[in-house]
Design a protein around this motif. Sequence first.
Motif, PDB file in Angstrom:
ATOM      1  N   SER A 161     -50.977  92.229 101.431  1.00  0.00           N
ATOM      2  CA  SER A 161     -52.261  92.140 100.738  1.00  0.00           C
ATOM      3  C   SER A 161     -53.180  93.230 101.272  1.00  0.00           C
ATOM      4  CB  SER A 161     -52.891  90.764 100.980  1.00  0.00           C
ATOM      5  OG  SER A 161     -53.287  90.635 102.344  1.00  0.00           O
ATOM      6  N   ARG A 162     -54.249  93.488 100.542  1.00  0.00           N
ATOM      7  CA  ARG A 162     -55.213  94.489 101.007  1.00  0.00           C
ATOM      8  C   ARG A 162     -55.843  94.052 102.326  1.00  0.00           C
ATOM      9  NH1 ARG A 162     -59.897  96.154  96.983  1.00  0.00           N
ATOM     10  NH2 ARG A 162     -60.316  93.915  97.158  1.00  0.00           N
ATOM     11  N   GLU A 163     -56.079  92.744 102.473  1.00  0.00           N
ATOM     12  CA  GLU A 163     -56.675  92.239 103.711  1.00  0.00           C
ATOM     13  C   GLU A 163     -55.786  92.526 104.911  1.00  0.00           C
ATOM     14  OE1 GLU A 163     -59.867  90.331 105.707  1.00  0.00           O
ATOM     15  OE2 GLU A 163     -59.641  91.149 103.684  1.00  0.00           O
ATOM     16  N   ALA A 164     -54.479  92.308 104.759  1.00  0.00           N
ATOM     17  CA  ALA A 164     -53.550  92.593 105.859  1.00  0.00           C
ATOM     18  C   ALA A 164     -53.531  94.087 106.165  1.00  0.00           C
ATOM     19  CB  ALA A 164     -52.151  92.102 105.506  1.00  0.00           C
ATOM     20  N   ALA A 165     -53.463  94.897 105.114  1.00  0.00           N
ATOM     21  CA  ALA A 165     -53.397  96.349 105.305  1.00  0.00           C
ATOM     22  C   ALA A 165     -54.629  96.879 106.018  1.00  0.00           C
ATOM     23  CB  ALA A 165     -53.223  97.045 103.960  1.00  0.00           C
ATOM     24  N   LEU A 166     -55.781  96.300 105.743  1.00  0.00           N
ATOM     25  CA  LEU A 166     -57.013  96.730 106.410  1.00  0.00           C
ATOM     26  C   LEU A 166     -56.968  96.477 107.911  1.00  0.00           C
ATOM     27  CD1 LEU A 166     -59.688  95.498 103.839  1.00  0.00           C
ATOM     28  CD2 LEU A 166     -59.384  97.863 104.593  1.00  0.00           C
ATOM     29  N   HIS A 167     -56.240  95.461 108.330  1.00  0.00           N
ATOM     30  CA  HIS A 167     -56.195  95.107 109.748  1.00  0.00           C
ATOM     31  C   HIS A 167     -55.196  95.941 110.536  1.00  0.00           C
ATOM     32  CE1 HIS A 167     -58.292  91.247 108.759  1.00  0.00           C
ATOM     33  NE2 HIS A 167     -58.774  91.442 109.964  1.00  0.00           N
ATOM     34  N   PHE A 168     -54.196  96.522 109.851  1.00  0.00           N
ATOM     35  CA  PHE A 168     -53.116  97.157 110.586  1.00  0.00           C
ATOM     36  C   PHE A 168     -53.525  98.513 111.170  1.00  0.00           C
ATOM     37  CE2 PHE A 168     -49.950  94.773 107.743  1.00  0.00           C
ATOM     38  CZ  PHE A 168     -49.949  93.702 108.614  1.00  0.00           C
ATOM     39  N   THR A 169     -53.244  98.677 112.461  1.00  0.00           N
ATOM     40  CA  THR A 169     -53.345  99.971 113.126  1.00  0.00           C
ATOM     41  C   THR A 169     -52.094 100.106 113.981  1.00  0.00           C
ATOM     42  OG1 THR A 169     -55.764  99.853 113.203  1.00  0.00           O
ATOM     43  CG2 THR A 169     -54.683 101.438 114.668  1.00  0.00           C
ATOM     44  N   ILE A 170     -51.182 100.968 113.569  1.00  0.00           N
ATOM     45  CA  ILE A 170     -49.878 101.076 114.226  1.00  0.00           C
ATOM     46  C   ILE A 170     -50.001 101.985 115.445  1.00  0.00           C
ATOM     47  CG2 ILE A 170     -47.448 101.647 113.913  1.00  0.00           C
ATOM     48  CD1 ILE A 170     -48.545  99.278 112.245  1.00  0.00           C
ATOM     49  N   LEU A 171     -49.586 101.462 116.598  1.00  0.00           N
ATOM     50  CA  LEU A 171     -49.685 102.195 117.853  1.00  0.00           C
ATOM     51  C   LEU A 171     -48.335 102.694 118.356  1.00  0.00           C
ATOM     52  CD1 LEU A 171     -52.212  99.829 119.656  1.00  0.00           C
ATOM     53  CD2 LEU A 171     -52.717 101.919 118.388  1.00  0.00           C
ATOM     54  N   THR A 172     -47.251 102.000 117.984  1.00  0.00           N
ATOM     55  CA  THR A 172     -45.926 102.438 118.424  1.00  0.00           C
ATOM     56  C   THR A 172     -45.467 103.626 117.581  1.00  0.00           C
ATOM     57  OG1 THR A 172     -44.902 100.806 116.939  1.00  0.00           O
ATOM     58  CG2 THR A 172     -45.250 100.157 119.232  1.00  0.00           C
ATOM     59  N   ARG A 173     -44.521 104.392 118.095  1.00  0.00           N
ATOM     60  CA  ARG A 173     -44.030 105.581 117.400  1.00  0.00           C
ATOM     61  C   ARG A 173     -42.668 105.366 116.755  1.00  0.00           C
ATOM     62  NH1 ARG A 173     -44.497 110.790 121.077  1.00  0.00           N
ATOM     63  NH2 ARG A 173     -43.898 111.680 119.060  1.00  0.00           N
ATOM     64  N   TYR A 174     -41.931 104.333 117.237  1.00  0.00           N
ATOM     65  CA  TYR A 174     -40.558 104.171 116.777  1.00  0.00           C
ATOM     66  C   TYR A 174     -40.509 103.578 115.371  1.00  0.00           C
ATOM     67  CZ  TYR A 174     -35.741 102.510 116.583  1.00  0.00           C
ATOM     68  OH  TYR A 174     -34.451 102.269 116.206  1.00  0.00           O
ATOM     69  N   SER A 175     -41.133 102.431 115.171  1.00  0.00           N
ATOM     70  CA  SER A 175     -41.092 101.773 113.874  1.00  0.00           C
ATOM     71  C   SER A 175     -42.296 100.849 113.737  1.00  0.00           C
ATOM     72  CB  SER A 175     -39.789 100.975 113.709  1.00  0.00           C
ATOM     73  OG  SER A 175     -39.765 100.305 112.462  1.00  0.00           O
ATOM     74  N   TYR A 176     -42.651 100.563 112.510  1.00  0.00           N
ATOM     75  CA  TYR A 176     -43.802  99.715 112.227  1.00  0.00           C
ATOM     76  C   TYR A 176     -43.414  98.243 112.064  1.00  0.00           C
ATOM     77  CZ  TYR A 176     -41.744  99.529 107.648  1.00  0.00           C
ATOM     78  OH  TYR A 176     -40.856  99.309 106.628  1.00  0.00           O
ATOM     79  N   THR A 177     -42.134  97.936 111.890  1.00  0.00           N
ATOM     80  CA  THR A 177     -41.721  96.609 111.440  1.00  0.00           C
ATOM     81  C   THR A 177     -42.132  95.511 112.416  1.00  0.00           C
ATOM     82  OG1 THR A 177     -39.530  97.001 112.413  1.00  0.00           O
ATOM     83  CG2 THR A 177     -39.792  97.453 110.064  1.00  0.00           C
ATOM     84  N   LEU A 178     -41.864  95.711 113.697  1.00  0.00           N
ATOM     85  CA  LEU A 178     -42.157  94.673 114.675  1.00  0.00           C
ATOM     86  C   LEU A 178     -43.653  94.545 114.923  1.00  0.00           C
ATOM     87  CD1 LEU A 178     -39.321  95.411 117.274  1.00  0.00           C
ATOM     88  CD2 LEU A 178     -39.257  93.922 115.278  1.00  0.00           C
ATOM     89  N   GLU A 179     -44.335  95.681 115.010  1.00  0.00           N
ATOM     90  CA  GLU A 179     -45.756  95.637 115.345  1.00  0.00           C
ATOM     91  C   GLU A 179     -46.583  94.969 114.260  1.00  0.00           C
ATOM     92  OE1 GLU A 179     -49.324  98.418 117.167  1.00  0.00           O
ATOM     93  OE2 GLU A 179     -47.392  99.313 116.678  1.00  0.00           O
ATOM     94  N   THR A 180     -46.257  95.212 112.992  1.00  0.00           N
ATOM     95  CA  THR A 180     -47.029  94.577 111.922  1.00  0.00           C
ATOM     96  C   THR A 180     -46.857  93.061 111.946  1.00  0.00           C
ATOM     97  OG1 THR A 180     -45.193  95.101 110.411  1.00  0.00           O
ATOM     98  CG2 THR A 180     -47.111  96.554 110.371  1.00  0.00           C
ATOM     99  N   ILE A 181     -45.654  92.589 112.280  1.00  0.00           N
ATOM    100  CA  ILE A 181     -45.439  91.141 112.370  1.00  0.00           C
ATOM    101  C   ILE A 181     -46.266  90.559 113.503  1.00  0.00           C
ATOM    102  CG2 ILE A 181     -43.752  89.328 112.875  1.00  0.00           C
ATOM    103  CD1 ILE A 181     -41.644  91.044 111.497  1.00  0.00           C
ATOM    104  N   ILE A 182     -46.221  91.215 114.664  1.00  0.00           N
ATOM    105  CA  ILE A 182     -46.954  90.702 115.819  1.00  0.00           C
ATOM    106  C   ILE A 182     -48.458  90.749 115.563  1.00  0.00           C
ATOM    107  CG2 ILE A 182     -47.484  91.129 118.247  1.00  0.00           C
ATOM    108  CD1 ILE A 182     -44.570  92.076 118.565  1.00  0.00           C
ATOM    109  N   GLN A 183     -48.950  91.836 114.969  1.00  0.00           N
ATOM    110  CA  GLN A 183     -50.371  91.913 114.653  1.00  0.00           C
ATOM    111  C   GLN A 183     -50.763  90.807 113.671  1.00  0.00           C
ATOM    112  OE1 GLN A 183     -52.032  95.668 113.480  1.00  0.00           O
ATOM    113  NE2 GLN A 183     -51.121  96.793 115.166  1.00  0.00           N
TER     114      GLN A 183
END
Length: 317
Positions: A161-183
């Motif tokens: 959703s747009r609300e989720a996308a607004l919150h995401f700031t990816i800090l890892t360099r390898y992949s986004y998959t795990l970090e977005t779930i944890i966030q």
Amino acid sequence: MKLIIQIPCYNEAETLPLALAGLPRAIPGIDCIETLVIDDGSDDDTAEVALRCGADHVIRHPRNLGLARAFQTGIDACLRLGADVIVHTDADNQYPGRYVPDLVAPVVAGRADMVIGNRQVQSIPHFSPLKKRLLALGSWMVRNVSGADVPDAVSGFRAYSREAALHFTILTRYSYTLETIIQAGKLNLGIESVPVTTNPPTRPSRLQRNMWHFVKAQAATILRLYAFYEPLRTFSYIAAPFLLAGLALWVRFFINYFSGESGVGRFIQSLTLGTGLLLVGTLIVLFGIQADISGKHRQLTQEVLYRLKKMEIEEKK
């Protein structure tokens, strides 16, 4: 509602047409569907192929920055373009486009902010038994860290959703998959999974050079993210062996001291070593407290970024 399907690419001129051709043109509850291709510094003509195949938007990185950066670039661009729902898929045609409506439906209905395509890993024929077990273990670890019930944590087929996308700031360099779930788990966003299947592989994975590289990278990412989002608990786990060992040595000394055993001086090393271990454990706990305070400042920073992004989008409407 406006849906944008983002596709990160790195030298995907051959497979990108298949991925674009399989995407749906109409979805219930969606008024507008657009595609965004992020060319992550490709050496071939990926960007030109994307335009020829009808991609609505193409963004190019001057050099290869990796999947995580490409994902963040896509999310930011989708928000600027007014997306209400964002679907992320791969350019290698791993994920059939016919499942996009299934991913989008829980977001459109307002039940979820993130929907993950569950590849049902145990039924994928070209995955080895070892890889299946490792993926199951990794998903279990992510569930424990994030608090979200996700059966296929590394699946890259997702809707936001747009609300989720607004919150995401990816800090890892390898992949986004795990970090977005944890966030998403830490932010108490709604997460759902829907079953999907996968197409046969068209090329070897570029994220994993071999099984050991995959395990090492994913494990390091999970541990780093756990320490990042749970610093006090992480430092407490590290401090616990020092504190327990130091306490045990102190107890040993005082038991011998109060029992009146002769030659108690020979146990003085227990007191000395125990004191040193307790001091080390205490210092580690203090570092954890400091890290936890820094974590609160990070949360405030993320909230400020969220509000700035939201204001930017609302001003463009």
